[in-house]
Design a protein around this motif. Structure first.
Motif, short mmCIF file in Angstrom:
data_model
loop_
_atom_site.label_atom_id
_atom_site.label_comp_id
_atom_site.label_asym_id
_atom_site.label_seq_id
_atom_site.Cartn_x
_atom_site.Cartn_y
_atom_site.Cartn_z
N TYR A 167 0.88 -1.18 0.00
CA TYR A 167 0.00 0.00 0.00
C TYR A 167 0.91 1.23 0.00
O TYR A 167 1.73 1.40 0.90
N THR A 168 0.76 2.09 -1.03
CA THR A 168 1.57 3.29 -1.13
C THR A 168 0.69 4.53 -1.26
O THR A 168 -0.54 4.43 -1.34
N HIS A 169 1.33 5.68 -1.33
CA HIS A 169 0.59 6.94 -1.46
C HIS A 169 -0.13 7.05 -2.80
O HIS A 169 -0.94 7.96 -3.00
N LEU A 224 -1.05 9.62 2.06
CA LEU A 224 -0.60 9.09 3.35
C LEU A 224 0.18 10.17 4.10
O LEU A 224 0.86 11.00 3.49
N HIS A 225 0.07 10.15 5.42
CA HIS A 225 0.71 11.16 6.25
C HIS A 225 1.63 10.50 7.28
O HIS A 225 1.21 9.59 8.01
N THR A 226 2.88 10.93 7.29
CA THR A 226 3.84 10.40 8.26
C THR A 226 3.69 11.13 9.59
O THR A 226 3.94 12.33 9.67
N PHE A 227 3.30 10.41 10.62
CA PHE A 227 3.20 11.00 11.95
C PHE A 227 4.53 10.90 12.69
O PHE A 227 4.88 11.76 13.48
N LEU A 280 2.07 5.83 10.41
CA LEU A 280 1.63 6.31 9.12
C LEU A 280 0.11 6.29 9.05
O LEU A 280 -0.52 5.32 9.48
N GLY A 281 -0.49 7.37 8.56
CA GLY A 281 -1.95 7.47 8.49
C GLY A 281 -2.44 7.79 7.09
O GLY A 281 -1.65 8.09 6.19
N ALA A 338 5.79 -4.84 6.74
CA ALA A 338 6.90 -3.91 6.91
C ALA A 338 6.38 -2.49 6.68
O ALA A 338 5.87 -2.18 5.61
N LEU A 339 6.49 -1.67 7.70
CA LEU A 339 6.00 -0.29 7.64
C LEU A 339 7.18 0.66 7.46
O LEU A 339 8.12 0.67 8.26
N ASP A 340 7.13 1.45 6.39
CA ASP A 340 8.12 2.50 6.14
C ASP A 340 7.37 3.82 6.20
O ASP A 340 6.78 4.26 5.20
N ALA A 341 7.38 4.44 7.36
CA ALA A 341 6.57 5.63 7.58
C ALA A 341 7.06 6.82 6.76
O ALA A 341 6.26 7.56 6.18
N ALA A 342 8.37 7.03 6.71
CA ALA A 342 8.91 8.15 5.95
C ALA A 342 8.72 7.92 4.44
O ALA A 342 8.41 8.85 3.70
#
Length: 313
Positions: A161-163, A168-171, A271-272, A292-296
């Motif tokens: 899942y990508t932008h 998507l917003h990096t918290f 990530l939201g 695997a979550l890559d928030a940035a």
């Protein structure tokens, strides 16, 4: 290692149950027609049409339908017609050994969150957080992505899942891996203090909700914080909070302020903006699998939720 259910094949039979509130009959019929368009056969639960106030039948009837579908060798997947209210009433009456002996796809969301948590933690079975027949697929207009999300049940395939799918917003930046757990925020909180209390240790906690004002979400997030559930989590996935607007905006905090209060201070990847939950489109994903979550980098890579039949034999 959690257990993957077997992938579906064209011609397989899927069972439809209503473990929470009763479904809308016309919308349910449209949802069933959609499943049939995928080449699946449909078997209705014995008590699918039952009514008991705001429940789809009495507790023992809904449990019987759940047990019946998992026990029936003809049924390869158990799909919930809708959410609403009532699954927490069933958890202590469910035969988890029966589910463990007969692993198969279990699909739903919203109030079904209580069952996801209970089944995963009691049996290790991977389950699916996904759109339901009456409340999603049976609507007048259904986003193509909502329909396509069912296709992951037929082929073991990872998903990222990508932008490109939604903004998507990096918290909080960072990368982390872990099993995805969670679901509807209100239902997650109701597990606390029960035998089915959610275990977030080392996990990626996913949350979503609908029709809850910010002050109520604040209360639930504080509850999770006090229970140590945010401290235990490895990272956070913020889904759709549909119609969670304050009635008095000038006297309310925003959802963003709540995430700044509860999520950001954890200093863990967060990530939201995911269109997962009471949204359109409503993307489905397996729960209990490694992700695997890559928030940035604004992406979430999710492992397959089903296994090829030959891999299970």
């Amino acid at each position: 290692m959690n257990q993957l259910p077997a992938a579906l094949q064209t011609g397989d039979t899927v069972g439809i149950i209503a473990p929470a509130s009763p479904p809308d009959e016309l919308k349910l019929a449209k949802g069933i027609a959609f499943l049939e368009s995928l080449g699946l056969k449909v078997k209705k639960g014995k008590y699918l049409d039952s009514r008991y106030g705001y429940l789809a039948g009495r507790d023992h009837e809904r449990v019987e339908d759940l047990h019946g579908m998992f026990q029936d060798p003809e049924v390869k997947a158990v799909i919930c017609a809708c959410g609403g209210y009532g699954t927490g009433r069933l958890a202590e009456a469910i035969d988890y050994d029966l589910i463990r002996r007969n692993p198969k796809i279990f699909w739903g969301y919203s109030d079904i969150t209580f069952l996801h948590t209970a089944i995963q933690q009691q049996t290790g079975l991977v389950t699916f957080h996904g759109p339901m027949l009456s409340s999603d697929v049976g609507l007048e207009e259904v986003h193509p992505y909502t329909k396509d999300t069912f296709l992951q049940l037929f082929t073991p395939k990872a998903f990222t899942y990508t932008h490109h799918l939604s903004p998507l917003h990096t918290f909080y930046p960072g990368t982390v891996s872990g099993d995805i757990i969670g679901g509807n925020l209100a239902l997650i909180v109701t597990t606390l203090g029960t035998p089915f209390e959610i275990d977030t240790k080392g996990k990626l906690l996913f949350i979503e909700d609908i029709d809850e004002e910010p002050y109520k979400i604040d209360r639930m997030m504080q509850h999770l914080t006090s229970a140590g559930k945010l401290d235990d989590a490895a990272g956070f996935i913020i889904g759709d909070f549909h119609q969670c607007e304050p009635k008095k905006k000038d006297q309310s905090l925003t959802l963003e302020q709540l995430w700044e209060t509860y999520i950001v201070p954890q200093k863990k990847p967060a990530l939201g903006g995911f269109r997962i939950g009471h949204s359109s489109p409503n993307f489905a994903f397996p729960m209990g699998v490694q992700a695997a979550l890559d928030a940035a980098g604004k992406k979430l890579h999710i492992s397959p939720g089903v296994a090829a039949k030959e891999a299970i034999k």
